[in-house]
Design a protein around this motif. Structure first.
Motif, PDB file in Angstrom:
ATOM      1  N   LEU A   1       0.862  -1.222   0.169  1.00  0.00           N
ATOM      2  CA  LEU A   1       0.302  -0.140  -0.343  1.00  0.00           C
ATOM      3  C   LEU A   1       0.291   1.319  -0.339  1.00  0.00           C
ATOM      4  CD1 LEU A   1      -2.600  -1.366   2.254  1.00  0.00           C
ATOM      5  CD2 LEU A   1      -3.039  -0.880   0.019  1.00  0.00           C
ATOM      6  N   LEU A   2       2.025   1.405   0.303  1.00  0.00           N
ATOM      7  CA  LEU A   2       2.939   2.357   0.530  1.00  0.00           C
ATOM      8  C   LEU A   2       3.337   2.606  -0.936  1.00  0.00           C
ATOM      9  CD1 LEU A   2       3.514   2.283   4.584  1.00  0.00           C
ATOM     10  CD2 LEU A   2       2.503   3.704   3.251  1.00  0.00           C
ATOM     11  N   ASP A   3       3.645   1.436  -1.220  1.00  0.00           N
ATOM     12  CA  ASP A   3       4.537   1.550  -2.585  1.00  0.00           C
ATOM     13  C   ASP A   3       3.706   2.503  -4.006  1.00  0.00           C
ATOM     14  OD1 ASP A   3       5.999   0.874  -5.325  1.00  0.00           O
ATOM     15  OD2 ASP A   3       6.025  -1.204  -5.041  1.00  0.00           O
ATOM     16  N   PRO A   4       4.514   3.470  -4.050  1.00  0.00           N
ATOM     17  CA  PRO A   4       4.362   4.142  -5.054  1.00  0.00           C
ATOM     18  C   PRO A   4       2.840   3.842  -6.410  1.00  0.00           C
ATOM     19  CG  PRO A   4       5.918   5.200  -4.375  1.00  0.00           C
ATOM     20  CD  PRO A   4       5.948   3.439  -3.793  1.00  0.00           C
ATOM     21  N   ARG A   5       4.299   2.454  -6.872  1.00  0.00           N
ATOM     22  CA  ARG A   5       3.218   2.013  -7.860  1.00  0.00           C
ATOM     23  C   ARG A   5       2.435   1.788  -8.012  1.00  0.00           C
ATOM     24  NH1 ARG A   5       6.665  -2.650  -9.333  1.00  0.00           N
ATOM     25  NH2 ARG A   5       6.610  -2.876  -6.797  1.00  0.00           N
ATOM     26  N   PHE A   6       2.149   1.236  -6.057  1.00  0.00           N
ATOM     27  CA  PHE A   6       0.531   0.607  -5.926  1.00  0.00           C
ATOM     28  C   PHE A   6      -0.048   1.812  -5.822  1.00  0.00           C
ATOM     29  CE2 PHE A   6      -2.869  -0.976  -3.459  1.00  0.00           C
ATOM     30  CZ  PHE A   6      -3.452  -2.266  -4.141  1.00  0.00           C
ATOM     31  N   ASP A   7      -0.069   2.755  -4.482  1.00  0.00           N
ATOM     32  CA  ASP A   7      -0.803   3.956  -4.285  1.00  0.00           C
ATOM     33  C   ASP A   7      -1.671   4.501  -4.710  1.00  0.00           C
ATOM     34  OD1 ASP A   7      -1.200   5.142  -1.240  1.00  0.00           O
ATOM     35  OD2 ASP A   7      -0.756   6.863  -3.206  1.00  0.00           O
ATOM     36  N   ALA A   8      -1.171   5.592  -5.520  1.00  0.00           N
ATOM     37  CA  ALA A   8      -2.199   6.491  -7.034  1.00  0.00           C
ATOM     38  C   ALA A   8      -2.919   5.601  -7.576  1.00  0.00           C
ATOM     39  CB  ALA A   8      -1.027   7.326  -7.394  1.00  0.00           C
ATOM     40  N   PRO A   9      -2.745   4.554  -8.317  1.00  0.00           N
ATOM     41  CA  PRO A   9      -3.936   3.883  -9.040  1.00  0.00           C
ATOM     42  C   PRO A   9      -5.188   3.817  -8.903  1.00  0.00           C
ATOM     43  CG  PRO A   9      -1.865   2.925  -9.547  1.00  0.00           C
ATOM     44  CD  PRO A   9      -1.368   4.644  -8.978  1.00  0.00           C
ATOM     45  N   SER A  10      -4.148   2.853  -7.572  1.00  0.00           N
ATOM     46  CA  SER A  10      -5.268   1.486  -6.357  1.00  0.00           C
ATOM     47  C   SER A  10      -5.954   2.440  -5.904  1.00  0.00           C
ATOM     48  CB  SER A  10      -4.536   0.797  -5.566  1.00  0.00           C
ATOM     49  OG  SER A  10      -3.672   1.607  -4.705  1.00  0.00           O
ATOM     50  N   ARG A  11      -5.989   4.062  -5.738  1.00  0.00           N
ATOM     51  CA  ARG A  11      -6.752   5.253  -5.147  1.00  0.00           C
ATOM     52  C   ARG A  11      -7.675   5.729  -5.902  1.00  0.00           C
ATOM     53  NH1 ARG A  11      -5.341   6.922   0.360  1.00  0.00           N
ATOM     54  NH2 ARG A  11      -3.379   6.938   0.672  1.00  0.00           N
ATOM     55  N   ALA A  12      -7.345   6.172  -7.203  1.00  0.00           N
ATOM     56  CA  ALA A  12      -8.202   5.803  -8.167  1.00  0.00           C
ATOM     57  C   ALA A  12      -9.151   5.396  -8.649  1.00  0.00           C
ATOM     58  CB  ALA A  12      -7.019   6.151  -9.630  1.00  0.00           C
ATOM     59  N   LEU A  13      -8.562   4.212  -8.667  1.00  0.00           N
ATOM     60  CA  LEU A  13      -9.808   2.983  -8.856  1.00  0.00           C
ATOM     61  C   LEU A  13     -10.999   2.861  -7.511  1.00  0.00           C
ATOM     62  CD1 LEU A  13      -7.542   0.214 -10.497  1.00  0.00           C
ATOM     63  CD2 LEU A  13      -9.489   1.707 -11.346  1.00  0.00           C
ATOM     64  N   ALA A  14      -9.989   2.826  -6.094  1.00  0.00           N
ATOM     65  CA  ALA A  14     -11.405   2.269  -5.111  1.00  0.00           C
ATOM     66  C   ALA A  14     -11.967   3.000  -5.554  1.00  0.00           C
ATOM     67  CB  ALA A  14     -10.058   2.298  -3.968  1.00  0.00           C
ATOM     68  N   ALA A  15     -11.744   4.329  -5.345  1.00  0.00           N
ATOM     69  CA  ALA A  15     -12.868   6.023  -5.655  1.00  0.00           C
ATOM     70  C   ALA A  15     -13.703   5.704  -7.014  1.00  0.00           C
ATOM     71  CB  ALA A  15     -11.886   7.793  -5.905  1.00  0.00           C
ATOM     72  N   GLU A  16     -13.121   5.274  -8.160  1.00  0.00           N
ATOM     73  CA  GLU A  16     -14.349   5.643  -9.178  1.00  0.00           C
ATOM     74  C   GLU A  16     -15.184   4.238  -8.741  1.00  0.00           C
ATOM     75  OE1 GLU A  16     -15.670   6.152 -12.969  1.00  0.00           O
ATOM     76  OE2 GLU A  16     -14.410   7.170 -11.675  1.00  0.00           O
ATOM     77  N   GLY A  17     -14.534   3.407  -8.022  1.00  0.00           N
ATOM     78  CA  GLY A  17     -15.370   1.622  -8.682  1.00  0.00           C
ATOM     79  C   GLY A  17     -16.874   2.573  -7.129  1.00  0.00           C
ATOM     80  N   VAL A  18     -16.194   3.190  -6.421  1.00  0.00           N
ATOM     81  CA  VAL A  18     -17.682   3.618  -5.324  1.00  0.00           C
ATOM     82  C   VAL A  18     -19.163   4.795  -5.919  1.00  0.00           C
ATOM     83  CG1 VAL A  18     -18.467   5.485  -3.709  1.00  0.00           C
ATOM     84  CG2 VAL A  18     -16.137   3.941  -3.263  1.00  0.00           C
ATOM     85  N   VAL A  19     -18.676   4.772  -7.431  1.00  0.00           N
ATOM     86  CA  VAL A  19     -19.737   5.358  -7.875  1.00  0.00           C
ATOM     87  C   VAL A  19     -20.004   4.821  -9.228  1.00  0.00           C
ATOM     88  CG1 VAL A  19     -19.312   7.904  -7.134  1.00  0.00           C
ATOM     89  CG2 VAL A  19     -17.693   7.402  -9.309  1.00  0.00           C
ATOM     90  N   ASN A  20     -18.563   4.168 -10.000  1.00  0.00           N
ATOM     91  CA  ASN A  20     -19.006   3.407 -11.148  1.00  0.00           C
ATOM     92  C   ASN A  20     -19.516   1.922 -10.077  1.00  0.00           C
ATOM     93  OD1 ASN A  20     -18.729   1.515 -13.956  1.00  0.00           O
ATOM     94  ND2 ASN A  20     -17.316   3.254 -14.349  1.00  0.00           N
ATOM     95  N   GLU A  21     -20.752   1.807 -10.708  1.00  0.00           N
ATOM     96  CA  GLU A  21     -21.223   0.497  -9.908  1.00  0.00           C
ATOM     97  C   GLU A  21     -20.521  -0.759 -10.900  1.00  0.00           C
ATOM     98  OE1 GLU A  21     -25.254  -2.067  -9.904  1.00  0.00           O
ATOM     99  OE2 GLU A  21     -25.104  -0.273 -10.459  1.00  0.00           O
ATOM    100  N   GLN A  22     -20.772  -1.065 -12.809  1.00  0.00           N
ATOM    101  CA  GLN A  22     -19.892  -2.275 -12.963  1.00  0.00           C
ATOM    102  C   GLN A  22     -18.277  -2.002 -12.633  1.00  0.00           C
ATOM    103  OE1 GLN A  22     -20.069  -2.141 -17.466  1.00  0.00           O
ATOM    104  NE2 GLN A  22     -19.333  -2.770 -17.772  1.00  0.00           N
ATOM    105  N   LEU A  23     -17.666  -0.995 -12.538  1.00  0.00           N
ATOM    106  CA  LEU A  23     -16.524  -1.307 -11.717  1.00  0.00           C
ATOM    107  C   LEU A  23     -15.676  -1.787 -10.390  1.00  0.00           C
ATOM    108  CD1 LEU A  23     -13.060  -0.627 -13.055  1.00  0.00           C
ATOM    109  CD2 LEU A  23     -13.731   1.602 -12.028  1.00  0.00           C
TER     110      LEU A  23
END
Length: 211
Positions: free
Chosen positions: A112-134
């Motif tokens: 989770l603290l790895d920059p390669r993982f942190d930024a894209p995973s936050r973006a996907l997690a946030a979008e998954g809240v409003v994008n039901e299919q994702l």
């Protein structure tokens, strides 16, 4: 004349696939999921848009597969460094449940603290809240398989008599996984090995005084 060897199509395809993974993860971390496009991924990866559509039907499929690949790379690197067993898709079972959970959660903190993982995973997690299919795909393809590893380990602990038989493993795992995810997503406080060790201790021993 010396015949030149034919180009290795499989190596070329793997190089393109890897470039697409890297481009997708980088873009979603930089501009967010809504602004990430197949065209943008293709341009960043240096491939044609048709190359992406030959392998995936949407940007969501690209990103989810890229995440799976990133996790596999991390697991392989940990194994080569001697930190894990070769069985990638299982939690360790040394007979000491607390130690095994702490080991895996510490590795999760590192990821989770790895920059390669942190930024894209936050973006996907946030979008998954409003994008039901994702959101459904994120849970089905990424989250649930990982949670099932905890369920399997807790059931093994039940079989060994280390966890009460009436405990529901799916609920029990939330005692340490959910607080970590919430703290990481909301940035309410830093995450660390010490934090996850404490979560495991609280989850396994409770809050009441011990006899």
């Amino acid at each position: 004349m010396v015949d030149k060897p034919a180009p290795d199509a499989s190596r070329r395809s793997e190089k393109s696939r890897r470039a697409i993974y890297d481009a997708a993860l980088a873009l979603v971390g930089e501009v967010g999921y809504p602004k990430t496009t197949v065209e943008g991924i293709a341009a960043r990866a240096g491939v044609g848009k048709q190359t992406i559509y030959r392998w995936w039907s949407s940007k969501a499929d690209v990103l989810l597969e890229a995440f799976l690949d990133l996790g596999e790379q991390a697991a392989q690197a940990a194994h080569e460094a001697g930190r894990t067993a070769p069985e990638t898709y299982a939690l360790p079972d040394t007979g000491d449940l607390a130690a095994d959970l702490k080991f895996v959660l510490r590795a999760t903190v590192d990821e989770l603290l790895d920059p390669r993982f942190d930024a894209p995973s936050r973006a996907l997690a946030a979008e998954g809240v409003v994008n039901e299919q994702l959101g459904r795909e994120f849970v089905t393809k990424l989250l649930e398989p990982q949670l099932q590893l905890y369920v399997d380990r807790l059931r093994a602990a039940q079989d060994a008599g280390h966890v009460r038989p009436e405990v529901d493993p799916r609920i029990a795992l939330e005692l340490f996984v959910s607080p970590l995810a919430q703290r990481w997503l909301q940035r309410t406080a830093p995450i660390s090995h010490e934090y996850t060790d404490t979560l495991v201790d609280y989850a396994l021993h409770g809050l009441v005084p011990r006899p």
